[in-house]
Scaffold this motif. Sequence first.
Motif, PDB file in Angstrom:
ATOM      1  N   UNK A  68      45.227  29.223  69.519  1.00 16.91           N
ATOM      2  CA  UNK A  68      45.174  27.786  69.238  1.00 16.91           C
ATOM      3  C   UNK A  68      45.893  26.944  70.291  1.00 16.91           C
ATOM      4  N   UNK A  69      46.503  27.611  71.277  1.00 16.99           N
ATOM      5  CA  UNK A  69      47.195  26.938  72.379  1.00 16.99           C
ATOM      6  C   UNK A  69      48.476  26.212  71.949  1.00 16.99           C
ATOM      7  N   UNK A  70      49.010  26.565  70.774  1.00 17.76           N
ATOM      8  CA  UNK A  70      50.294  25.987  70.357  1.00 17.76           C
ATOM      9  C   UNK A  70      51.350  26.374  71.387  1.00 17.76           C
ATOM     10  N   UNK A  95      54.327  25.487  66.321  1.00 19.01           N
ATOM     11  CA  UNK A  95      53.477  25.033  65.220  1.00 19.01           C
ATOM     12  C   UNK A  95      52.013  25.306  65.568  1.00 19.01           C
ATOM     13  N   UNK A  96      51.422  26.263  64.856  1.00 20.13           N
ATOM     14  CA  UNK A  96      50.037  26.667  65.098  1.00 20.13           C
ATOM     15  C   UNK A  96      49.079  25.761  64.326  1.00 20.13           C
ATOM     16  N   UNK A  97      47.837  25.726  64.777  1.00 21.77           N
ATOM     17  CA  UNK A  97      46.786  24.998  64.058  1.00 21.77           C
ATOM     18  C   UNK A  97      46.489  25.731  62.744  1.00 21.77           C
ATOM     19  N   UNK A  98      46.034  24.991  61.752  1.00 20.80           N
ATOM     20  CA  UNK A  98      45.741  25.571  60.432  1.00 20.80           C
ATOM     21  C   UNK A  98      44.756  26.736  60.508  1.00 20.80           C
ATOM     22  N   UNK A  99      43.820  26.681  61.435  1.00 20.45           N
ATOM     23  CA  UNK A  99      42.768  27.695  61.532  1.00 20.45           C
ATOM     24  C   UNK A  99      43.171  28.895  62.390  1.00 20.45           C
ATOM     25  N   UNK A 100      44.350  28.868  62.976  1.00 20.51           N
ATOM     26  CA  UNK A 100      44.771  29.908  63.918  1.00 20.51           C
ATOM     27  C   UNK A 100      44.876  31.273  63.235  1.00 20.51           C
ATOM     28  N   UNK A 102      47.003  33.533  63.537  1.00 22.75           N
ATOM     29  CA  UNK A 102      48.346  34.037  63.202  1.00 22.75           C
ATOM     30  C   UNK A 102      48.577  33.998  61.704  1.00 22.75           C
ATOM     31  N   UNK A 103      47.798  33.179  60.999  1.00 28.77           N
ATOM     32  CA  UNK A 103      47.901  33.106  59.542  1.00 28.77           C
ATOM     33  C   UNK A 103      46.951  34.152  58.972  1.00 28.77           C
ATOM     34  N   UNK A 104      47.485  35.288  58.562  1.00 32.01           N
ATOM     35  CA  UNK A 104      46.616  36.406  58.217  1.00 32.01           C
ATOM     36  C   UNK A 104      46.804  36.950  56.817  1.00 32.01           C
ATOM     37  N   UNK A 105      47.438  36.209  55.922  1.00 32.80           N
ATOM     38  CA  UNK A 105      47.563  36.748  54.568  1.00 32.80           C
ATOM     39  C   UNK A 105      46.286  36.475  53.786  1.00 32.80           C
ATOM     40  N   UNK A 106      46.257  36.830  52.522  1.00 33.06           N
ATOM     41  CA  UNK A 106      45.039  36.690  51.735  1.00 33.06           C
ATOM     42  C   UNK A 106      44.605  35.244  51.571  1.00 33.06           C
ATOM     43  N   UNK A 107      45.531  34.316  51.662  1.00 29.40           N
ATOM     44  CA  UNK A 107      45.179  32.902  51.544  1.00 29.40           C
ATOM     45  C   UNK A 107      44.877  32.286  52.904  1.00 29.40           C
ATOM     46  N   UNK A 108      44.965  33.092  53.962  1.00 25.16           N
ATOM     47  CA  UNK A 108      44.762  32.561  55.286  1.00 25.16           C
ATOM     48  C   UNK A 108      46.009  31.862  55.826  1.00 25.16           C
ATOM     49  N   UNK A 109      47.145  32.026  55.145  1.00 27.23           N
ATOM     50  CA  UNK A 109      48.387  31.369  55.556  1.00 27.23           C
ATOM     51  C   UNK A 109      49.532  32.355  55.487  1.00 27.23           C
ATOM     52  N   UNK A 110      50.397  32.316  56.474  1.00 27.62           N
ATOM     53  CA  UNK A 110      51.669  33.043  56.433  1.00 27.62           C
ATOM     54  C   UNK A 110      52.803  32.076  56.558  1.00 27.62           C
ATOM     55  N   UNK A 111      52.549  30.921  57.094  1.00 29.51           N
ATOM     56  CA  UNK A 111      53.619  30.014  57.499  1.00 29.51           C
ATOM     57  C   UNK A 111      53.855  30.237  58.964  1.00 29.51           C
ATOM     58  N   UNK A 112      54.330  29.211  59.658  1.00 31.08           N
ATOM     59  CA  UNK A 112      54.461  29.291  61.116  1.00 31.08           C
ATOM     60  C   UNK A 112      55.629  30.035  61.562  1.00 31.08           C
TER      61      UNK A 112
END
Length: 112
Positions: A68-70, A95-100, A102-112
């Motif tokens: 995401x180029x953060x 701070x990564x983009x929402x779609x990046x 790096x967020x790989x949990x079941x909800x698509x989010x891990x937190x930055x």
Amino acid sequence: MPDENSEPRMTSPGLPGNETHFDYTIADIQGVRAMVVQGVIPDDAPPRVKNGLALRRAANTTGVCPECNARLAVPNRAERRKAVRAGRMLWAQMLHEEWCGVYADSDGRWGA
């Protein structure tokens, strides 16, 4: 970019009963030499988690997320000097983009 000394230097076990391991890498990030502590990618992790952790490792050691180029927000020179005098570590934030990826949990989010 990481230099020739930026390969992981140490792996240590997590807490007893925890299979998590960490290593550290010495990297040059935006002209600042840094020690980056991060988790080792488990062999048995799902592909999505492996990819997310690999993206984080690349981002943490280069200062730029390859997906995401953060960019890593490095503390300024005065803050770095003050920390050295006090003998303490500094933290940096990316701070990564929402779609990046790096967020790989079941909800698509891990937190930055």
